[in-house]
Design an enzyme around this catalytic site. Structure first.
Site, PDB file in Angstrom:
ATOM      1  N   GLU A  86       8.379 -14.253 -30.508  1.00  0.00           N
ATOM      2  CA  GLU A  86       7.063 -13.728 -30.006  1.00  0.00           C
ATOM      3  C   GLU A  86       5.862 -13.608 -31.192  1.00  0.00           C
ATOM      4  O   GLU A  86       4.802 -13.586 -30.695  1.00  0.00           O
ATOM      5  CB  GLU A  86       7.281 -12.292 -29.367  1.00  0.00           C
ATOM      6  CG  GLU A  86       8.228 -12.238 -28.310  1.00  0.00           C
ATOM      7  CD  GLU A  86       7.664 -12.839 -27.045  1.00  0.00           C
ATOM      8  OE1 GLU A  86       6.486 -12.665 -26.502  1.00  0.00           O
ATOM      9  OE2 GLU A  86       8.252 -13.862 -26.376  1.00  0.00           O
ATOM     10  N   SER A 474      44.240  30.032   9.745  1.00  0.00           N
ATOM     11  CA  SER A 474      45.278  30.998   8.885  1.00  0.00           C
ATOM     12  C   SER A 474      45.389  30.701   7.472  1.00  0.00           C
ATOM     13  O   SER A 474      45.773  31.682   6.700  1.00  0.00           O
ATOM     14  CB  SER A 474      46.705  30.639   9.545  1.00  0.00           C
ATOM     15  OG  SER A 474      46.737  30.974  10.832  1.00  0.00           O
TER      16      SER A 474
END
Length: 817
Positions: A86, A474
Site C-alpha cells: 500500500e 407440588s
C-alpha cells in the site's frame, strides 16, 4: 531597463494575484474541514465476545467484526506486508507521497480513454483521512482536502499511531474488519502466528476484498498475494528464498469456527445477550468490544440439551405420529425441492428426507444433502425398517389414536419427514409439540452451569427456563413446610390427611384432594412431603396463615407477590424454572441467599474489569510479597434466607422423597440427593427439582399453550428421568458428597408415619433431625386438624412443638389445629 522593470512588476503582480488566489482556494478547501485531532479519541467498533467458564468462545456480537490490536503487538513482517502493498515510503513522506502521485498521474494520462480504472496514488495517511474524516467521492476538491488533512495528521500523530489506526480499521472481506479479526476469519490464528504468505494475502485485500475472495476467485487471490510477496522481496523485507517458499505455498484458508461448546448453548447465550443489552444498551453490546466470561459449563450444557431432547421426544413419540412436515406434489426434482427446505440447524443429527416408496415393512427415503454444496450435491437414499419405527404405526388424528399394521399405511411417497441415523439404521423422527426446560446451578455461588430452554432454538427462541411463567405445583410445597419448621414445627408434627371443605368466599366450597384420591389420617410432616399430600399441605398452610406462606414465596425469590389464597400453597402461583431452582439452591447451601448469575466477569476493550459477580471481600489477597503470613480469607457477607437447621431438616425430608416417595426412580443415581416432584391440575405442567450439596438441577415439561399432558403423567414419571440422564453426566468423576447437619441438632430414631420414638432397624424407622427444644411425641400426640383436639400433653416439646408455638396455636385458632 524600463521593460525589465515593467516585466518584473507584472510578474510580481501575477504572483501576488496567484498567491491571493491560492490563499482563497486554500481557505475554501479548509473551510469546514473536519478536525483531525478527533482521531486521538477514536475507538473503533469492536466485537463483543462471550466465553464459557473453561475459556472457550461461545458467541460474538458485532456490527463490524473487529478485534483491536495495538501496534506494538503486530509483527514486523505483517506491517511490512501491508506497507509493501500500500505505501512503501510510509515512514519517509509527510503524509502525501509526491513520487507516487506523479507516477499515478502519468499512468492515468497514459491510460486515458482505455476504460481502465484510474490509479489514486493515495498513501496510508490519505486513506485514514478519507475513511475517518471525509467521503469517498472521486473529485478533485475531495482529493485536495484529503491531502491537506493528511499533512496535518502526519504532523500531529506518530507514524506508528497512524499505521495502528489503519491496520485496525480496514475492511478485509468476509465480514472482517482489522487484521486481528481477519487473521482469525481466514486462517483461524492470531496475527503473531501468520506466515509470510498469509500476511501477504491479507495485505492483498484492502484494495478490493471481493475481487480476491479465496472461495470465488482463488486464482486472482493467489496472483495478488504473489505480487505482494514480490514487493516485499524488492523492498528488502524478505530474501529470495523466503519469497520463493511463500509463493509456492497454497492459500490454505482455514475459516474460524466457534468451539463445539457453542453448538447447544443458544438459549444460554441469548439470555446473556439480553442481560448485556439491558445493562449497557444494544449499541454498546455490538460496538464496545466487551469480553464476557460466563458461567457456562460446556460439558453440562450439551448434557442438558441431550437429556431434555430425549425426554421430549420420548413423550411425544408415545403419543403417536402426527404426519409429515409437508408433502411434495411430485417426486420429480425432489432433490432441489428438498434442498430449499431448511432443517433444524441446532439438531444436526436430524436430517430431512422425502419418502420415495413405502411397503409393508420398508420405506425408501431420499436424504437432503448437508453442507455448503447442498443445492448441487447428489442426494443419498436410505431405508427405514418397521421394527425401528414401530412407534409411528400409531398416529393421532382428530384427537383419536389410530394404529396401522404396516408402514405404507402411515408413510406415503412425497412425505417430507425427519430421520436420524443410528447404529441399527435410520429411524423416523418428528419435532415434539410438547416443550420443556432444564436449569442447572451451583447452589453455593448461584453460577448457572447449563440452560436448556426448549427442544430447539432454531424451532423456537422462546426460553422456557427464564421466560415461561408456569405453576410449580407440588414443587412449591418444600417452602410451605420450611415455613412450618422455621416457626417451630418438627418433621414429626402430625397433620390430618383427610377430606377438607373450605368456603371460597363466593358461596362455593373448595374441596382439594390428593393426587391419588386417597388419604391416610394423621401423618407426620415428613410423610406429607415425601408422598406430596395436598390435603395435609392445605391444612398446614391454613394454620400457619397464608401471609406467612406468601412471605416465604417472596423471601426465596420464587414470586414477586403471592396472593394469600390457600390454593397458592399447592403451587397455583406462576414462576419460572430459573427462579424455582434458585430457591432450591438456598436450601441446598444451608440457607444462604444467592443471586443466580450467568456472568462471572466483564472486561472492557482494554482488559479492565467493569463487572464482577463474586462480591466477597478479601483484604489480604493483594499482598505484594509472601512473608509467611496466613492464607487470606474470603469474607462471605451474604444474609441467611433460611435457618440452617431448617434447611437441613427440609433437605432430609426431601431425601425421603427420593428414597421412599414420589421420586424413587432418582435413587438409582446412587448418591445422596434431595428433591421434589411437581404436577399441576390436569397434568398441564410437570416438574422435578433435585440437588446434591454441589449442584441443583430443575426440569419442567408442558405445552406452550397449557393443556393436559395426559392422565397419569407426573413429575416423577416425565421430569425426573430427564433429571437422571443429566445428573449421570454431572456426577461423573466426582466423589459422592453428603449433606452435613449444622451444629446443635439432635437425632433420634422415630417411626416416620406416627412420629413416635422407635427402635433402630424397626420397620418404618428413620433417623430424624430435631432442633434444640423439640423432639418426637410419645403418646397423646397433637394433630393439626379442623376440629377440637384431645387434651394436649403437658410437655409441648414432647409432641414436636415448642411450648411457645403450642400456646400461639391455641390462642390463634381457638384450640383448632
Amino acid at each position: 531597463m524600463k521593460f525589465i522593470a515593467n516585466l518584473l512588476a507584472t510578474l510580481i503582480n501575477l504572483a501576488t494575484l496567484l498567491g491571493v488566489g491560492l490563499a482563497f482556494c486554500a481557505a475554501a478547501l479548509t473551510r469546514d474541514l473536519p478536525d483531525h485531532r478527533a482521531l486521538a479519541n477514536w475507538e473503533p467498533a469492536v466485537t463483543t465476545r462471550l466465553y464459557a467458564g473453561d475459556g472457550a468462545m461461545i458467541a460474538q456480537y458485532a456490527r463490524e467484526r473487529r478485534l483491536f490490536l495495538p501496534i506494538g503487538a503486530i509483527p514486523a513482517r505483517v506491517k511490512q506486508a501491508f506497507l509493501s502493498a500500500e505505501d512503501k515510503n510510509f515512514y519517509l513522506h509527510p503524509g502525501i507521497d509526491l513520487t507516487s502521485l506523479a507516477t499515478a498521474l502519468w499512468s492515468n494520462v497514459a491510460n486515458y480513454g482505455s476504460g481502465r480504472r484510474m490509479i489514486g496514488g493515495s498513501t496510508i495517511t490519505q486513506q485514514i483521512a478519507k475513511n475517518f474524516l471525509l467521503s469517498s467521492d472521486r473529485t478533485v476538491e475531495r482529493k485536495l482536502r484529503e491531502a491537506i488533512l493528511s499533512i496535518r495528521i502526519d504532523q500531529t500523530y506518530s507514524k506508528d499511531r497512524i499505521l495502528e489506526l489503519y491496520l485496525n480499521d480496514i475492511y478485509l472481506g468476509l465480514g472482517a474488519y482489522g487484521i486481528a479479526q481477519a487473521a482469525l476469519t481466514y486462517f483461524d490464528k492470531p496475527v503473531d502466528q501468520l506466515t509470510v504468505a498469509e500476511a501477504a494475502y491479507l495485505a492483498a485485500l484492502p484494495k478490493a476484498p471481493n475481487n480476491y475472495d479465496p472461495y470465488r476467485h482463488p486464482d486472482r487471490a493467489v496472483t495478488r498475494r504473489d505480487w505482494v510477496i514480490e514487493q516485499m522481496r524488492r523492498n528488502g523485507v524478505i530474501d529470495r528464498e523466503v519469497a520463493a517458499a511463500a509463493t509456492a505455498s497454497p492459500l490454505s484458508i482455514k475459516p474460524k469456527r466457534l468451539e463445539t461448546s457453542a453448538d447447544k448453548a443458544d438459549y444460554f447465550t441469548e439470555e446473556v445477550r439480553r442481560q448485556l443489552g439491558t445493562r449497557y444498551g444494544e449499541a454498546a453490546l455490538y460496538t464496545a468490544g466487551l469480553s464476557v466470561r460466563t458461567t457456562l459449563d460446556p460439558r453440562l450444557q450439551q448434557a442438558a440439551m441431550r437429556a431434555l431432547r430425549k425426554g421430549l421426544v420420548g413423550y411425544d413419540q408415545a403419543k403417536g405420529y402426527r404426519g409429515p412436515i409437508t408433502r411434495l406434489p411430485s417426486l420429480e426434482g425432489w432433490q432441489q425441492a428438498l434442498a430449499k427446505r431448511q432443517p433444524l440447524s441446532d439438531v444436526p443429527e436430524w436430517q430431512l428426507a422425502v419418502v420415495l416408496s413405502a411397503s409393508n415393512d420398508k420405506v425408501e427415503l431420499g436424504l437432503r444433502p448437508s453442507g455448503p454444496e447442498t443445492a448441487t450435491a447428489a442426494a443419498d437414499t436410505a431405508m427405514i425398517d418397521r421394527d425401528d419405527t414401530a412407534w409411528a404405526l400409531c398416529r393421532l388424528a382428530e384427537g383419536k389414536r389410530r394404529c396401522a399394521s404396516s408402514l405404507n399405511g402411515v408413510l406415503q411417497p412425497g412425505d417430507v419427514v425427519y430421520v436420524e441415523k443410528q447404529e441399527t439404521g435410520y429411524v423416523l423422527r418428528q419435532p415434539p409439540q410438547v416443550q420443556g426446560a432444564l436449569v442447572s446451578m451451583d447452589p453455593n455461588t448461584g453460577r448457572v452451569l447449563a440452560v436448556a430452554g426448549g427442544f430447539s432454538y432454531a424451532q423456537s427462541e422462546f426460553n422456557r427456563a427464564t421466560q415461561a411463567y408456569r405453576q410449580p405445583g407440588s414443587s412449591f410445597k418444600p417452602f410451605v413446610y420450611a415455613a412450618a419448621l422455621d416457626t417451630g414445627y418438627a418433621p414429626t408434627t402430625l397433620v390430618m390427611d383427610a377430606p377438607i371443605a373450605i368456603p371460597d368466599g363466593t358461596g362455593k366450597t373448595w374441596r382439594p384432594k390428593n393426587y391419588d384420591g386417597r388419604f391416610s389420617g394423621p401423618s407426620t410432616l415428613r410423610t406429607g412431603l415425601e408422598n406430596s399430600r395436598n390435603l395435609m399441605t392445605v391444612r398446614l398452610a391454613r394454620h400457619l396463615g397464608m401471609d406467612l406462606v406468601a412471605d416465604y414465596g417472596k423471601r426465596f425469590g420464587i414470586y414477586d407477590e403471592l396472593r394469600t389464597y390457600l390454593p397458592m400453597a399447592l403451587g397455583a402461583g406462576e414462576t419460572t424454572l430459573l427462579r424455582l431452582v434458585s430457591a432450591y439452591a438456598v436450601i441446598a447451601n444451608g440457607g444462604k441467599a444467592i443471586t443466580p448469575s450467568m456472568i462471572d466477569r466483564i472486561q472492557d476493550r482494554y482488559g479492565r474489569t467493569i463487572y464482577r459477580q463474586d462480591s466477597r471481600q478479601c483484604a489480604d489477597c493483594n499482598a505484594l510479597a509472601w512473608e509467611n503470613q496466613e492464607e487470606p480469607d474470603l469474607v462471605d457477607i451474604r444474609d441467611y434466607v433460611l435457618d440452617p437447621m431448617t434447611a437441613y431438616q427440609i433437605t432430609s425430608m426431601m431425601r425421603g422423597v427420593v428414597e421412599r416417595g414420589t421420586a424413587r426412580n432418582v435413587a438409582t443415581l446412587g448418591v445422596p440427593i434431595a428433591g421434589k416432584t411437581g404436577t399441576t391440575n390436569d397434568e398441564k405442567d410437570v416438574w422435578f427439582v433435585g440437588f446434591t450439596p454441589n449442584i441443583v438441577t430443575g426440569v419442567f415439561l408442558g405445552y406452550d399453550t397449557p393443556k393436559p399432558m395426559g392422565y397419569g403423567e407426573t413429575g416423577g414419571g416425565l421430569a425426573a428421568p430427564i433429571f437422571i440422564d443429566f445428573m449421570k453426566v454431572a456426577l461423573q468423576g466426582k466423589p459422592a458428597a453428603d449433606f452435613h447437619p449444622p451444629p446443635g441438632m439432635s437425632f433420634q430414631t422415630v417411626d416416620r408415619k406416627t412420629g413416635r420414638p422407635a427402635q433402630d432397624g424397626a420397620q418404618g424407622a428413620i433417623l430424624e433431625a430435631f432442633k434444640p427444644g423439640t423432639g418426637p411425641c410419645d403418646g397423646g400426640c397433637a394433630v393439626i386438624d379442623d376440629k377440637e383436639m384431645a387434651e394436649l400433653p403437658a410437655n409441648g416439646a414432647d409432641q414436636g412443638l415448642t411450648p411457645e408455638l403450642r400456646q400461639k396455636l391455641l390462642s390463634n385458632t381457638g384450640g383448632l389445629y
